[in-house]
Design an enzyme around this catalytic site. Structure first.
Site, PDB file in Angstrom:
ATOM      1  N   GLU A 226       0.875  -1.174   0.000  1.00  0.00           N
ATOM      2  CA  GLU A 226       0.000   0.000   0.000  1.00  0.00           C
ATOM      3  C   GLU A 226       0.905   1.214   0.000  1.00  0.00           C
ATOM      4  OE1 GLU A 226      -1.541   3.226   0.589  1.00  0.00           O
ATOM      5  OE2 GLU A 226      -1.517   2.647   2.699  1.00  0.00           O
ATOM      6  N   CYS A 260      -2.061   8.947   3.791  1.00  0.00           N
ATOM      7  CA  CYS A 260      -1.900   8.598   2.379  1.00  0.00           C
ATOM      8  C   CYS A 260      -3.136   8.948   1.563  1.00  0.00           C
ATOM      9  CB  CYS A 260      -1.539   7.121   2.226  1.00  0.00           C
ATOM     10  SG  CYS A 260      -2.672   5.988   3.027  1.00  0.00           S
TER      11      CYS A 260
END
Length: 460
Positions: A226, A260
């Site tokens: 990720e 993020c």
């Protein structure tokens, strides 16, 4: 002699943790220990593993204030926000159990059987921005599936990892099933080169791409990466300007821009409406309360380090050199940053993710151009639309290329019962969160019969 690593609180400059980094030999010993315990752990019942995970959740709840303090002191996150992270850590167990049953079912008929098996030893690399919640989201589903784990937290945020390991031990997890190795690049490199069966990573695209290249030609090692995003947020009329500005502010600047899913690119219409949104954001930037993690009534704390703050200032200068026009410059005081805005509509700026409270403004003449600018990125984690017309949402939603697409919500909003990930440089098509069970076990299919019956044969 082992290298010593120190965690320095970015808000105060105090050393809040100090310890020895795991050597190469210690890392390989931890992996060997995980390997030795894998067989017994993987053969325990799922219910037994789930009971230990539930006990872990209770231990996390009991230590939630210690966890929140560790998070805040390590990386500067406001205490109110660190407390929400500690709560999410405890809640992750029930979600992961439900996910395991849904995503990795066991089925048996008279003639077929479907089960799911663990991979083996999983290496978990944790990030600094959610040092408890994000590695927790890899560790819990890994252990539920029957894997053993070697966990290397970020060297910037080592404290909460020790509390997590203590909670698992107190919950009854057998020794060697979860193994903690503290350290920086050298420790991580040793873990990459050890005999692991999977690598579960949350962090930058640069590091994730390096890991992907490192394991090229080794399909037996499962990778779940990720890697963040250069996320767009589109605002279109009609919408209340104050509501839109609040959503944009939250999207870009929560956690000092160190999520993020934070909006990095704000895509606005040309003309008076876009001007009003920019003005509303400037007003919020001017008055937002920023301070030490333990101060009352603050929205933002520091970024993770003074070096990270300096890097943000350098990135801003790079955008200006590329043709960007500053709307409101970043203001730095040590590791503290007051948010900034820059117009890059006609600038040739790099497609990079910056972990800081800084948004690039892009003005567009119409919705199709806005969508095209939103999709003009190598990443694909999160995207958002703020607009009160459902027809605009219905048009934009299937055209926005991102794993998370939110409507009239901050881009940072992610549901625990949904997958978390995206295409492009945002990952390798193994989304986390509710879908983490998918990469923690592999399916085993079988044809079965309780009685051995020879097949019909020809030629006899």
């Amino acid at each position: 002699m082992s290298n010593i690593i120190k965690s320095i609180c970015p808000a105060t400059g105090d050393i809040v943790w100090e310890g020895a980094a795991a050597s190469e030999a210690e890392v390989h010993a931890a992996v060997a220990k995980a390997r030795a315990t894998f067989a017994d752990w993987s053969l325990t019942s799922f219910d037994h593993r789930a009971d230990i995970a539930k006990a872990y959740a209770e231990k996390v709840k009991a230590k939630s204030e210690d966890i929140a303090l560790a998070i805040s002191r390590d990386m500067g996150k406001p205490l109110w926000e660190a407390r929400t992270e500690a709560g999410a850590m405890a809640n992750k167990v029930a979600v992961s159990i439900a996910s395991y049953h849904e995503r990795t079912p066991t089925r048996r008929t008279d003639t077929t059987q479907l089960t799911h098996r663990p991979h083996g030893v999983m290496a978990v690399f944790g990030p600094f921005n959610f040092p408890g919640h994000l590695p927790n989201g890899h560790i819990i589903p890994s252990l539920l599936a029957g894997n053993t784990v070697v966990f290397k937290p970020s060297e910037l945020t080592p404290q909460v990892a020790e509390i997590m390991a203590q909670c698992w031990a107190e919950a009854g997890l057998p020794d060697g099933v979860l193994n903690l190795v503290q350290g920086a690049r050298e420790t991580g490199g040793a873990l990459l080169n050890a005999e692991i069966d999977g690598l579960l990573f949350t962090g930058s695209a640069t590091t994730g791409a390096f890991f992907h290249k490192h394991f090229a030609g080794r399909p037996e090692v499962i990778l779940a990466l990720e890697m963040g995003g250069n996320n767009p947020l589109i605002i279109r009329e009609p919408v209340d300007i104050d509501a839109a500005a609040d959503l944009a502010f939250m999207s870009g600047f929560i956690t000092a821009g160190q999520r993020c899913t934070c909006a990095r690119r704000l895509i606005l219409p040309e003309g008076a409406f876009g001007d009003a949104i920019v003005a509303a954001l400037e007003a919020r930037i001017a008055k937002v309360k920023i301070g030490r993690w333990d101060e009352e009534d603050i929205f933002m704390g520091s970024v993770v380090s003074e070096g990270a703050a300096k890097a943000a200032i350098e990135f801003e200068a790079k955008l200006k050199a590329a043709g960007g026009t500053s709307i409101r410059a970043l203001e730095r005081d040590g590791a503290f940053l007051r948010p900034g805005l820059i117009d890059v509509t006609n600038a040739d700026v790099p497609d990079e993710e910056l972990f800081a409270p800084f948004m690039q403004v892009i003005r567009t003449p119409d919705l199709d151009t806005a969508i095209a600018r939103a999709n003009a990125t190598r990443f694909g984690l999160a995207s958002g639309l703020i607009c009160d017309q459902s027809s605009v949402w219905d048009y934009a939603n299937p055209r926005l290329r991102a794993g998370i697409v939110n409507w009239n919500k901050p881009t940072t909003g992610a549901a625990s019962n949904m997958p978390f990930g995206g295409p492009g440089l945002s990952g390798n098509h193994r989304p986390a969160a509710y879908y983490a069970a998918d990469y923690c076990a592999w399916p085993q299919a079988g044809q079965v019969s309780e009685v051995a019956v020879g097949p019909a044969m020809r030629g006899f």
